[in-house]
Design an enzyme around this catalytic site. Structure first.
Site, PDB file in Angstrom:
ATOM      1  N   GLU A 326      23.922 -72.919   0.472  1.00 38.20           N
ATOM      2  CA  GLU A 326      23.302 -72.789  -0.014  1.00 38.20           C
ATOM      3  C   GLU A 326      23.174 -73.800  -1.925  1.00 38.20           C
ATOM      4  OE1 GLU A 326      25.027 -69.422  -2.114  1.00 38.20           O
ATOM      5  OE2 GLU A 326      24.760 -70.272  -0.149  1.00 38.20           O
ATOM      6  N   LYS A 417      39.305 -89.928  13.178  1.00 36.08           N
ATOM      7  CA  LYS A 417      40.803 -88.813  14.252  1.00 36.08           C
ATOM      8  C   LYS A 417      40.246 -88.551  15.141  1.00 36.08           C
ATOM      9  CE  LYS A 417      42.067 -87.615   9.335  1.00 36.08           C
ATOM     10  NZ  LYS A 417      41.198 -88.248   8.840  1.00 36.08           N
ATOM     11  N   ASN A 454      38.094 -93.089   6.452  1.00 36.26           N
ATOM     12  CA  ASN A 454      38.569 -91.412   5.329  1.00 36.26           C
ATOM     13  C   ASN A 454      37.171 -92.585   4.328  1.00 36.26           C
ATOM     14  OD1 ASN A 454      40.148 -89.279   5.929  1.00 36.26           O
ATOM     15  ND2 ASN A 454      41.472 -91.951   6.305  1.00 36.26           N
ATOM     16  N   LEU A 456      35.807 -92.622   0.285  1.00 36.51           N
ATOM     17  CA  LEU A 456      36.926 -92.529  -1.398  1.00 36.51           C
ATOM     18  C   LEU A 456      36.232 -91.549  -1.470  1.00 36.51           C
ATOM     19  CD1 LEU A 456      37.883 -96.191  -1.870  1.00 36.51           C
ATOM     20  CD2 LEU A 456      39.291 -93.921  -2.074  1.00 36.51           C
ATOM     21  N   SER A 458      35.568 -88.154  -1.330  1.00 37.24           N
ATOM     22  CA  SER A 458      34.856 -86.924  -0.164  1.00 37.24           C
ATOM     23  C   SER A 458      35.624 -85.791  -0.532  1.00 37.24           C
ATOM     24  CB  SER A 458      34.920 -87.410   0.549  1.00 37.24           C
ATOM     25  OG  SER A 458      36.097 -88.309   1.192  1.00 37.24           O
ATOM     26  N   THR A 479      51.898 -87.933   1.448  1.00 33.03           N
ATOM     27  CA  THR A 479      52.290 -86.418   3.038  1.00 33.03           C
ATOM     28  C   THR A 479      53.754 -87.543   3.342  1.00 33.03           C
ATOM     29  OG1 THR A 479      50.228 -86.259   3.377  1.00 33.03           O
ATOM     30  CG2 THR A 479      52.166 -86.011   5.345  1.00 33.03           C
TER      31      THR A 479
END
Length: 635
Positions: A326, A417, A454, A456, A458, A479
């Site tokens: 909400e 993905k 992906n 940018l 987000s 990573t």
């Protein structure tokens, strides 16, 4: 007297006073023009001639009337431009003709008066123009901030955009910018642009940066290809890491008002990704949205909220924004209300069959954009049952209700993905694609899935995380040095989703052209440089290793899938083979939900693999992050 009435009266008085000042100044200029014209012509008049007082007054009055016709007494003194100078010429010209016609009727004027009128008009244009531009000259040339307090600035781009921005900078000294040179490979070196020399092209600019204390660069070249822009920014930052860079965005993102300094903004990661703006068939998109009832699920998320914004621009009959969060839904509604756009907010979960049935029965949507999903890969590895409930169960619920309520189009936002998935999130989205394909052709509704990588900016994406780490002084955590991802901006992805949805006939899985994959390490280095810092010197980059469910490279198509072109060069259609019938799919989904009800989370991945044969996973990664062995011991 109220404050508002006082303000209106003050504005009226100021407007009237300014007009009287202009008129008085013009009257003095006109009388001086007649005096100078007489002094010049008197020696050639062939004898003693008295100054024509009556005709001079007639000339001055006629020209004032001409200037009034061209509304020269409603002009702002501070911002007189070439347009106003043209209007002055027109006004003086009309007044001179009026004076000749009237004077001929009264006095039957001779050749002297004709010559007198022409010369006085030419002198009047100079005097009146000088009077009108005097304040601008005073403000822009004489009243200047001390040069040492102003930023040493250069501009790349010498055509119309650079011209307008330089004008603004010269006009607004409070910006504290001092432009020392303009550079452009398209322009001729040595020329002057508003008294600022064009010094050469890009290579000359690099030499200038090495030898001069430049503090700011403005790139006023919106048509520059992004790959060239990225190369230029990289080179500039390597020469002068701390330089402030501003950019004029592409015109598609600007409003219709003239280009100016207010359009320039800081350089961002979107500007240097190397992706060119997408082309869109807005007529086709508008046809599918305008005057339709549109529902967006996940409307509080990054993609969902942008879908709401873009749909709102196309004037749907009703726009329903649905989300279980909400707070985010409130922010979206509040943002759109400020710009005069009304939406229908709806707090609900797509997994709640009964409530979704009531909502869809009430609003009767024509189009549904289904963006509600769990997307965080490592988190969903720990809670696979939640990913299945929302990503698979929620999609199945909406698909069934879309058929029941005769929704015309159902567009599901999918992900790269979902291709050869190695994580629960990807597997559940691939299963959701299967759900959409299985319901197509069973009812009126056309089901379409759109797959992309992906975006940018987000929530949860790498860019906001990297920026927060840079803000805190580092290190930036990547990573793996080899990891690559496809990226596009949120508005670009959403508009292509809408384009794909508008052209789909049902049953398709569309794949967006994501361009070239970007190395995450390179993106981290670019972001560090954009903050005026040096990678590995000011901000360290560390490598944390792959997280559960992650892989080094994402794919947009399965190995067994082919791809076919569509009428849009950036949207492709995946040739997806149906793995099972609708009945079989529903059976396996029901089986997975039975596992969830029984608390058998260690079996969920096996159940998903029955639906998505290309799903591969490590058996030790199960719900709550526990291994099979530790789960058994806990039980």
């Amino acid at each position: 007297m109220s404050t508002e009435m006082y303000d209106v009266r003050s504005k009226y008085i100021n407007k009237f006073t300014r007009g009287l000042i202009f008129m008085a100044g013009d009257a003095v200029a006109l009388l001086l023009a007649t005096v100078f014209a007489f002094i010049i012509l008197a020696p050639f008049s062939g004898g003693e001639r008295a100054f024509p007082v009556g005709y001079s007054l007639l000339f001055a009055g006629s020209v004032l009337a001409g200037l009034m016709i061209f509304r020269m007494y409603l002009v702002t003194w501070r911002y007189v431009s070439l347009r106003e100078m043209v209007r002055i010429v027109n006004g003086v010209g009309v007044g001179a003709i009026l004076a000749v016609l009237t004077g001929n009727l009264i006095w039957n004027i001779s050749n002297f008066e004709f010559a007198f009128t022409a010369l006085a008009a030419l002198i009047a244009i100079q005097f009146i123009g000088g009077f009108r531009i005097s304040k601008r000259v005073l403000m822009e040339l004489l009243i200047q901030s001390p040069r040492k307090q102003m930023k040493h600035t250069i501009i790349y781009g010498a055509e119309s955009e650079g011209d307008q921005i330089l004008r603004d900078i010269l006009r607004n000294k409070q910006m504290k910018l001092s432009v020392h040179g303009v550079f452009d490979d398209r322009a001729i070196p040595g020329l002057f642009l508003h008294e600022t020399r064009i010094l050469g092209g890009m290579q000359t600019m690099y030499d200038y940066l090495r030898n001069q204390p430049v503090e700011a660069l403005i790139v006023a070249y919106p048509e520059m290809p992004k790959k060239d822009l990225k190369a230029m920014i990289d080179h500039v930052k390597s020469i002068r890491p701390g330089i402030e860079i501003k950019i004029l965005p592409s015109f598609h993102s600007l409003s219709d008002d003239p280009v100016g300094v207010h359009h320039i903004r800081d350089i961002s990661i979107e500007d240097i990704l190397g992706r060119e703006p997408v082309s869109l068939d807005m007529d086709m998109i508008s046809e599918s949205i305008t005057d339709k009832t549109v529902m967006v699920t996940g409307a509080g998320g990054s993609i969902g909220s942008e879908l709401v914004r873009q749909c709102a621009k196309l004037k749907p009959a009703t726009l329903i924004a649905l989300d279980v969060d909400e707070t985010e839904l409130f922010h979206v509604e509040n943002e759109l209300r400020k710009i005069g756009t009304e939406i229908v907010p709806c707090v609900a979960s797509v997994t709640d069959y009964r409530k979704m049935d009531l909502i869809m029965g009430s609003v009767q949507p024509d189009v549904i954009f289904h963006a509600a999903a769990y997307k965080h890969v490592p988190m969903m590895e720990s809670f696979p049952e939640e990913a299945i409930k929302v990503n698979v169960g929620g999609t199945q619920t909406l698909a069934e209700l879309a058929c029941r309520h005769l929704v015309k189009k159902f567009v599901m936002v999918s992900t790269d993905k979902a291709v050869n998935p190695t994580n629960v999130m990807g597997a559940t989205k691939r299963a959701a694609e299967e759900v959409c394909m299985s319901y197509n052709d069973t009812c009126l509704t056309k089901f379409i899935s759109v797959r992309f990588g992906n975006v940018l900016g987000s929530r949860g994406s790498v860019v906001p995380i990297f920026m927060e780490q840079i803000k805190n002084g580092g290190p930036v955590s990547v990573t793996d040095p080899k990891m690559k991802r496809y990226f596009m901006t949120i508005p670009e992805a959403v508009l292509l989703v809408m384009q794909a949805g508008s052209m789909g006939d049902g049953g398709e899985v569309f794949v967006l052209d994501m361009g070239e994959p970007v190395k995450i390490t390179d993106m981290a280095r670019d972001l560090i440089r954009l903050h005026g810092l040096e990678p590995d010197k000011d901000i360290q980059i560390v490598y944390s290793g792959l997280r559960p469910g992650e892989k080094l490279f994402e794919e947009l198509l399965n190995a067994e899938e082919g791809v076919s072109d569509t009428q849009h060069r950036e949207i492709f259609k995946a040739v997806c083979s149906r793995n099972m019938s609708k009945e079989e799919l529903n059976y396996y989904i029901a089986d997975i939900f039975n596992m969830i009800d029984a608390g058998q989370t260690e079996l969920l991945r096996e159940g998903l693999k029955k639906i998505v044969p290309t799903y591969s996973y490590k058996s030790e990664l199960n719900g709550m992050g526990l291994t099979n062995k530790s789960q058994q011991e806990a039980m």
